[in-house]
Enzyme design. Structure first.
Site, PDB file in Angstrom:
ATOM      1  N   TYR A  96      -6.585   2.230   6.061  1.00 14.47           N
ATOM      2  CA  TYR A  96      -6.818   1.811   7.453  1.00 14.47           C
ATOM      3  C   TYR A  96      -7.759   0.606   7.550  1.00 14.47           C
ATOM      4  O   TYR A  96      -8.169   0.237   8.653  1.00 14.47           O
ATOM      5  CB  TYR A  96      -7.382   2.969   8.300  1.00 14.47           C
ATOM      6  N   HIS A 115       3.749  -2.437   2.994  1.00 19.22           N
ATOM      7  CA  HIS A 115       3.749  -1.076   2.478  1.00 19.22           C
ATOM      8  C   HIS A 115       5.037  -0.830   1.699  1.00 19.22           C
ATOM      9  O   HIS A 115       6.135  -0.940   2.259  1.00 19.22           O
ATOM     10  CB  HIS A 115       3.611  -0.067   3.617  1.00 19.22           C
ATOM     11  N   HIS A 161      -5.176   8.990   0.638  1.00 19.78           N
ATOM     12  CA  HIS A 161      -5.168   8.093   1.789  1.00 19.78           C
ATOM     13  C   HIS A 161      -6.156   8.551   2.864  1.00 19.78           C
ATOM     14  O   HIS A 161      -5.907   8.473   4.061  1.00 19.78           O
ATOM     15  CB  HIS A 161      -3.770   7.957   2.399  1.00 19.78           C
ATOM     16  N   HIS A 193      -6.105   3.014  -3.907  1.00 23.26           N
ATOM     17  CA  HIS A 193      -6.032   3.155  -2.449  1.00 23.26           C
ATOM     18  C   HIS A 193      -6.492   4.557  -2.041  1.00 23.26           C
ATOM     19  O   HIS A 193      -6.088   5.056  -0.989  1.00 23.26           O
ATOM     20  CB  HIS A 193      -4.595   2.895  -1.989  1.00 23.26           C
ATOM     21  N   ASP A 207       0.812  -1.212   0.000  1.00 21.47           N
ATOM     22  CA  ASP A 207       0.000   0.000   0.000  1.00 21.47           C
ATOM     23  C   ASP A 207       0.848   1.266   0.000  1.00 21.47           C
ATOM     24  O   ASP A 207       2.045   1.243   0.284  1.00 21.47           O
ATOM     25  CB  ASP A 207      -0.888   0.036   1.244  1.00 21.47           C
ATOM     26  N   ASP A 208       0.176   2.383  -0.282  1.00 22.11           N
ATOM     27  CA  ASP A 208       0.616   3.761  -0.029  1.00 22.11           C
ATOM     28  C   ASP A 208       1.538   4.361  -1.078  1.00 22.11           C
ATOM     29  O   ASP A 208       1.858   5.543  -0.994  1.00 22.11           O
ATOM     30  CB  ASP A 208       1.275   3.902   1.343  1.00 22.11           C
TER      31      ASP A 208
END
Length: 248
Positions: A136, A193, A99, A95, A44-45
């Protein structure tokens, strides 16, 4: 009134349930993979600066990258990197743009977070993402409703979390992946991540070979779902050419 948000704790509590929950007009919430002997490592991210290192660490396997539009860097500043990941056969999903915790937004705000990153995918790849991971692990009925209305097929949670983004030590993250290895051949869907440097420099180099030596195939999420998977994009057209409008 919409249901309260499902938090990360709720997501983890659901791991022992069915790996797929049908919700909202066919949109499915995914907690785990289906295919024995397969692990989906998800990241992610990004985009940031370590994605290609992560891809190289997979030792021929495929990963899944859930991308933001404007988090660590602007997605339009990583066009070549994103196109390279796609051409290498890794799966790319949404995503959100920034965020955001979508459960804190109204319908218009949720749509904006999704639309902006979809537009970036379309410009960069000519494809609209149909796979999504909520920041989250947080979602509610309104989030699922909007995702379904926008054509998304899957919202992904996870079965295992290396907690790299929570400040976990390298050894802690490696122990999580050792637990996966020791559970062969049961499927796993792992949260990591790509923006955490030690994930690419330490954790993956020390753990990927163990997973593969145990017999696991490292595959993208659309593969590890078996017959429940599908092509994770909608074709829109040819990729665009960067210009002055490609900014965050």
């Amino acid at each position: 009134m919409f249901a309260i948000a499902f938090t990360v704790l709720a997501a983890l509590a659901s791991i022992n349930a069915s790996p797929i929950s049908s919700r909202q007009n066919g949109l499915q919430v995914i907690n785990n993979c289906n295919v024995q002997g397969q692990v989906a490592l998800t990241f992610d991210d990004g985009p940031y600066q370590y994605e290609q290192d992560v891809a190289n660490d997979l030792n021929g396997g495929k990963g899944t990258f859930f991308l933001n539009g404007n988090n660590y860097v602007c997605i339009y500043d990583r066009v070549d990197q994103i196109r390279a990941l796609h051409s290498q056969g890794h799966t790319l999903g949404s995503h959100t743009w920034s965020h955001a915790d979508l459960t804190t937004l109204d319908e218009a705000g949720i749509n904006q977070e999704l639309e902006k990153v979809e537009n970036a995918f379309i410009k960069i790849l000519g494809l609209k993402p149909l796979y999504f991971r909520p920041p989250y692990g947080s979602y509610n009925d309104l989030v699922l409703q909007v995702l379904a209305q926008r054509g998304y097929k899957k919202a992904f949670l996870w079965s295992d979390d290396t907690e790299d983004a929570s400040g976990a030590s390298v050894s802690y993250s490696e122990n999580i992946l050792d637990g996966v290895k020791n559970d062969y051949p049961n499927p796993h869907l792992v949260l990591e991540h790509s923006v955490i440097q030690t994930t690419s420099t330490d954790v993956l180099p020390n753990s990927v070979w163990k997973l593969q030596q145990a017999g696991y195939q490292l595959v993208a999420v659309d593969t590890c779902l078996g017959s429940d998977g599908e092509w994770p994009y909608e074709y829109i057209g040819e990729p665009g050419t960067p210009d002055g409008s490609w900014t965050c």
